[in-house]
Scaffold this motif. Structure first.
Motif, PDB file in Angstrom:
ATOM      1  N   GLU A  36      -9.838 -11.874   6.126  1.00 12.53           N
ATOM      2  CA  GLU A  36      -9.614 -10.894   5.111  1.00 12.53           C
ATOM      3  C   GLU A  36      -8.781  -9.597   5.976  1.00 12.53           C
ATOM      4  O   GLU A  36      -8.517  -8.781   5.527  1.00 12.53           O
ATOM      5  CB  GLU A  36     -10.703 -10.416   4.464  1.00 12.53           C
ATOM      6  CG  GLU A  36     -11.498 -11.464   3.718  1.00 12.53           C
ATOM      7  CD  GLU A  36     -10.606 -12.266   2.843  1.00 12.53           C
ATOM      8  OE1 GLU A  36     -10.731 -13.493   2.693  1.00 12.53           O
ATOM      9  OE2 GLU A  36      -9.930 -11.466   2.197  1.00 12.53           O
ATOM     10  N   LYS A  37      -8.654  -9.742   7.211  1.00 11.93           N
ATOM     11  CA  LYS A  37      -7.877  -8.614   7.974  1.00 11.93           C
ATOM     12  C   LYS A  37      -6.492  -8.757   7.372  1.00 11.93           C
ATOM     13  O   LYS A  37      -5.870  -9.622   6.839  1.00 11.93           O
ATOM     14  CB  LYS A  37      -7.905  -8.679   9.300  1.00 11.93           C
ATOM     15  CG  LYS A  37      -6.875  -9.866  10.207  1.00 11.93           C
ATOM     16  CD  LYS A  37      -6.871  -9.582  11.466  1.00 11.93           C
ATOM     17  CE  LYS A  37      -5.674 -10.518  12.013  1.00 11.93           C
ATOM     18  NZ  LYS A  37      -5.504 -10.402  13.583  1.00 11.93           N
ATOM     19  N   LEU A  38      -6.251  -7.279   7.281  1.00 12.97           N
ATOM     20  CA  LEU A  38      -4.601  -7.333   6.807  1.00 12.97           C
ATOM     21  C   LEU A  38      -3.697  -6.982   8.089  1.00 12.97           C
ATOM     22  O   LEU A  38      -3.925  -6.354   8.864  1.00 12.97           O
ATOM     23  CB  LEU A  38      -4.583  -5.928   5.895  1.00 12.97           C
ATOM     24  CG  LEU A  38      -5.183  -6.009   4.309  1.00 12.97           C
ATOM     25  CD1 LEU A  38      -5.483  -4.817   3.929  1.00 12.97           C
ATOM     26  CD2 LEU A  38      -4.258  -6.972   3.636  1.00 12.97           C
TER      27      LEU A  38
ATOM     28  N   GLY B 142      -2.041  12.515   4.732  1.00 15.78           N
ATOM     29  CA  GLY B 142      -3.483  13.227   4.720  1.00 15.78           C
ATOM     30  C   GLY B 142      -4.329  12.366   4.048  1.00 15.78           C
ATOM     31  O   GLY B 142      -5.648  12.492   3.812  1.00 15.78           O
ATOM     32  N   LYS B 143      -3.824  11.147   3.415  1.00 12.02           N
ATOM     33  CA  LYS B 143      -4.914  10.371   2.798  1.00 12.02           C
ATOM     34  C   LYS B 143      -4.835   8.977   3.203  1.00 12.02           C
ATOM     35  O   LYS B 143      -3.897   8.470   4.081  1.00 12.02           O
ATOM     36  CB  LYS B 143      -4.251  10.082   1.056  1.00 12.02           C
ATOM     37  CG  LYS B 143      -3.976  11.636   0.505  1.00 12.02           C
ATOM     38  CD  LYS B 143      -5.532  12.058   0.260  1.00 12.02           C
ATOM     39  CE  LYS B 143      -5.443  13.444  -0.755  1.00 12.02           C
ATOM     40  NZ  LYS B 143      -6.848  13.778  -0.883  1.00 12.02           N
ATOM     41  N   GLY B 144      -5.793   8.161   2.775  1.00 10.65           N
ATOM     42  CA  GLY B 144      -5.779   6.522   3.170  1.00 10.65           C
ATOM     43  C   GLY B 144      -4.861   5.875   2.396  1.00 10.65           C
ATOM     44  O   GLY B 144      -4.372   6.326   1.338  1.00 10.65           O
ATOM     45  N   PRO B 145      -4.134   4.611   2.934  1.00 14.53           N
ATOM     46  CA  PRO B 145      -3.510   3.889   1.938  1.00 14.53           C
ATOM     47  C   PRO B 145      -4.257   3.354   0.846  1.00 14.53           C
ATOM     48  O   PRO B 145      -5.607   3.158   0.989  1.00 14.53           O
ATOM     49  CB  PRO B 145      -3.294   2.693   3.194  1.00 14.53           C
ATOM     50  CG  PRO B 145      -3.576   3.138   4.367  1.00 14.53           C
ATOM     51  CD  PRO B 145      -4.537   4.116   4.348  1.00 14.53           C
TER      52      PRO B 145
ATOM     53  N   ARG C  75       9.236   5.341   4.876  1.00 16.58           N
ATOM     54  CA  ARG C  75       8.967   6.629   4.323  1.00 16.58           C
ATOM     55  C   ARG C  75       9.925   6.935   3.264  1.00 16.58           C
ATOM     56  O   ARG C  75      11.084   6.763   3.572  1.00 16.58           O
ATOM     57  CB  ARG C  75       9.037   7.705   5.509  1.00 16.58           C
ATOM     58  CG  ARG C  75       9.005   9.222   4.708  1.00 16.58           C
ATOM     59  CD  ARG C  75       8.954  10.272   5.987  1.00 16.58           C
ATOM     60  NE  ARG C  75       7.641  10.333   6.551  1.00 16.58           N
ATOM     61  CZ  ARG C  75       7.344  11.471   7.225  1.00 16.58           C
ATOM     62  NH1 ARG C  75       8.248  12.373   7.717  1.00 16.58           N
ATOM     63  NH2 ARG C  75       6.228  11.482   7.820  1.00 16.58           N
TER      64      ARG C  75
ATOM     65  N   PHE D 187      -0.245  -5.245   8.897  1.00 14.55           N
ATOM     66  CA  PHE D 187       0.672  -4.547   8.175  1.00 14.55           C
ATOM     67  C   PHE D 187       1.952  -4.533   8.592  1.00 14.55           C
ATOM     68  O   PHE D 187       2.228  -4.612  10.101  1.00 14.55           O
ATOM     69  CB  PHE D 187       0.024  -3.003   8.114  1.00 14.55           C
ATOM     70  CG  PHE D 187      -1.026  -2.631   7.350  1.00 14.55           C
ATOM     71  CD1 PHE D 187      -2.440  -2.696   7.860  1.00 14.55           C
ATOM     72  CD2 PHE D 187      -0.686  -2.045   6.090  1.00 14.55           C
ATOM     73  CE1 PHE D 187      -3.331  -2.503   6.917  1.00 14.55           C
ATOM     74  CE2 PHE D 187      -1.723  -1.890   5.164  1.00 14.55           C
ATOM     75  CZ  PHE D 187      -3.315  -1.935   5.609  1.00 14.55           C
TER      76      PHE D 187
ATOM     77  N   THR E 226       4.581   7.232   2.021  1.00 15.88           N
ATOM     78  CA  THR E 226       5.008   6.039   3.043  1.00 15.88           C
ATOM     79  C   THR E 226       4.308   4.864   2.383  1.00 15.88           C
ATOM     80  O   THR E 226       3.049   4.902   1.912  1.00 15.88           O
ATOM     81  CB  THR E 226       4.363   6.411   4.251  1.00 15.88           C
ATOM     82  OG1 THR E 226       4.915   7.603   4.790  1.00 15.88           O
ATOM     83  CG2 THR E 226       4.600   5.057   5.451  1.00 15.88           C
TER      84      THR E 226
ATOM     85  N   GLN F   6       0.900   5.397   0.744  1.00 11.28           N
ATOM     86  CA  GLN F   6      -0.001   6.444   1.634  1.00 11.28           C
ATOM     87  C   GLN F   6       0.615   7.789   1.374  1.00 11.28           C
ATOM     88  O   GLN F   6       1.778   7.809   1.944  1.00 11.28           O
ATOM     89  CB  GLN F   6      -0.082   5.855   3.008  1.00 11.28           C
ATOM     90  CG  GLN F   6      -1.067   6.964   3.740  1.00 11.28           C
ATOM     91  CD  GLN F   6      -0.932   6.520   5.364  1.00 11.28           C
ATOM     92  OE1 GLN F   6      -0.308   5.846   5.696  1.00 11.28           O
ATOM     93  NE2 GLN F   6      -2.235   7.015   5.899  1.00 11.28           N
TER      94      GLN F   6
ATOM     95  N   TYR G 187       0.907  -1.070  -0.021  1.00  9.60           N
ATOM     96  CA  TYR G 187       0.147  -0.149   0.074  1.00  9.60           C
ATOM     97  C   TYR G 187       0.948   1.247   0.037  1.00  9.60           C
ATOM     98  O   TYR G 187       1.918   1.319   0.888  1.00  9.60           O
ATOM     99  CB  TYR G 187      -0.849  -0.029   1.224  1.00  9.60           C
ATOM    100  CG  TYR G 187      -2.401  -0.974   1.034  1.00  9.60           C
ATOM    101  CD1 TYR G 187      -2.164  -2.419   1.408  1.00  9.60           C
ATOM    102  CD2 TYR G 187      -3.228  -0.132   0.526  1.00  9.60           C
ATOM    103  CE1 TYR G 187      -2.876  -3.176   1.216  1.00  9.60           C
ATOM    104  CE2 TYR G 187      -4.533  -1.122   0.465  1.00  9.60           C
ATOM    105  CZ  TYR G 187      -4.390  -2.438   0.805  1.00  9.60           C
ATOM    106  OH  TYR G 187      -5.342  -3.301   0.665  1.00  9.60           O
TER     107      TYR G 187
ATOM    108  N   LEU H  75      -4.031   0.558  -2.567  1.00  6.87           N
ATOM    109  CA  LEU H  75      -3.350  -0.674  -3.018  1.00  6.87           C
ATOM    110  C   LEU H  75      -2.504  -0.180  -4.134  1.00  6.87           C
ATOM    111  O   LEU H  75      -3.127   0.537  -5.078  1.00  6.87           O
ATOM    112  CB  LEU H  75      -4.392  -1.643  -3.211  1.00  6.87           C
ATOM    113  CG  LEU H  75      -3.808  -2.861  -3.896  1.00  6.87           C
ATOM    114  CD1 LEU H  75      -3.228  -3.581  -2.815  1.00  6.87           C
ATOM    115  CD2 LEU H  75      -5.005  -3.838  -4.486  1.00  6.87           C
TER     116      LEU H  75
ATOM    117  N   PHE I 186       3.546   0.687   2.835  1.00  6.34           N
ATOM    118  CA  PHE I 186       3.305  -0.428   3.812  1.00  6.34           C
ATOM    119  C   PHE I 186       3.203  -1.664   2.930  1.00  6.34           C
ATOM    120  O   PHE I 186       2.553  -1.804   2.046  1.00  6.34           O
ATOM    121  CB  PHE I 186       1.906  -0.261   4.413  1.00  6.34           C
ATOM    122  CG  PHE I 186       2.017   1.095   5.386  1.00  6.34           C
ATOM    123  CD1 PHE I 186       1.444   2.210   4.951  1.00  6.34           C
ATOM    124  CD2 PHE I 186       2.350   0.880   6.642  1.00  6.34           C
ATOM    125  CE1 PHE I 186       1.629   3.444   5.774  1.00  6.34           C
ATOM    126  CE2 PHE I 186       2.390   1.942   7.366  1.00  6.34           C
ATOM    127  CZ  PHE I 186       2.040   3.155   7.081  1.00  6.34           C
TER     128      PHE I 186
ATOM    129  N   SER J 285      -2.137 -11.147   4.471  1.00  5.69           N
ATOM    130  CA  SER J 285      -3.578 -11.903   4.813  1.00  5.69           C
ATOM    131  C   SER J 285      -3.510 -13.135   4.450  1.00  5.69           C
ATOM    132  O   SER J 285      -2.856 -13.826   3.506  1.00  5.69           O
ATOM    133  CB  SER J 285      -4.642 -10.903   4.485  1.00  5.69           C
ATOM    134  OG  SER J 285      -4.767 -11.092   3.019  1.00  5.69           O
TER     135      SER J 285
END
Lengths: 113, 112
Positions: free
Chosen positions: B98-100, B41-44, B107, B102, B87, B38, B36, B46, B89, B93
């Motif tokens: 289905e949980k990731l 200020g944003k979400g990760p 950075r 990390f 950044t 990132q 991922y 894919l 990551f 899984s």
């Protein structure tokens, strides 16, 4: 079209208050999640819901309560907020079967003062 | 217990160079390994993902190399550009859960 949307983007509140973060996805996914990203950028899952049912509940204080009114929504309610709850909270969604690709929202930066 | 270990914590690469980020996992039940990206200020988001039945996957300038026996995988960014500064990551899984999980993040800064 926003795939996973969270509100609010920023939340500043005092210790002891109760607050909620809302999340909606328009991807038709079956599974939704809440992740917490701490000040060191570490991402950790908190909860996972599949078709409105809780399937993952990591070690999270019971002050945190997720609620899923329908498959497209997963809200996070936090009671008695503490300083240590300050973090960025991300909602995500994915299909249960298939690639397990997760789509993340933009995050909610929670600051407890 | 950190199930997915990521290194380095930060990386500075000159424009046009190759950026390499490494991850190692412990749980042999993991069968999906995404990366991922990132931005602040944003979400990760894919970037690219691989399953253990292949040793390499390439999408444009991004390549994942996977070593099942060593339980390691890495991200290579060829011809790194300032817009790649973010950044990164790694995650893992397993089918049916289905949980990731990390890694701790890298950075990446691309300098002109």
């Amino acid at each position: 079209d926003t795939a996973v949307s969270q509100t609010p983007k920023y939340l500043v509140t005092q210790m002891g208050n109760d607050k909620s973060i809302k999340c909606e996805q328009n991807l038709g996914h079956d599974t939704m999640y809440w992740y917490k990203q701490d000040s060191k950028k570490f991402l950790k899952i908190m909860f996972s819901y599949n078709n409105k049912e809780l399937i993952i509940n990591e070690t999270v204080p019971n002050r945190f309560s997720p609620k899923s009114p329908d498959k497209a929504h997963l809200n996070l309610h936090i009671n008695s907020l503490e300083l240590g709850d300050s973090a960025v909270y991300f909602c995500a969604s994915s299909q249960v079967a298939g690639s397990a690709r997760a789509f993340f929202g933009q995050g909610t930066r929670l600051t407890v003062v | 217990q950190q199930q997915v270990k990521q290194s380095p914590q930060s990386l500075i690469v000159q424009k046009g160079g190759i950026s390499i980020i490494n991850c190692a996992y412990e749980n042999t039940a993991f069968d999906y390994f995404p990366w991922y990206q990132q931005f602040p200020g944003k979400g990760p988001a894919l970037l690219i993902a691989i399953r253990p039945d292949v040793s390499e996957k390439k999408e444009g300038r991004f390549t994942i190399s996977f070593n099942k026996s060593a339980k390691q995988f890495s991200l290579h960014i060829m011809d790194s550009q300032p817009g790649d500064s973010a950044t990164y990551f790694c995650a893992a899984s397993m089918t049916g859960n289905e949980k990731l999980t990390f890694g701790t993040g890298t950075r990446l800064t691309i300098i002109p």
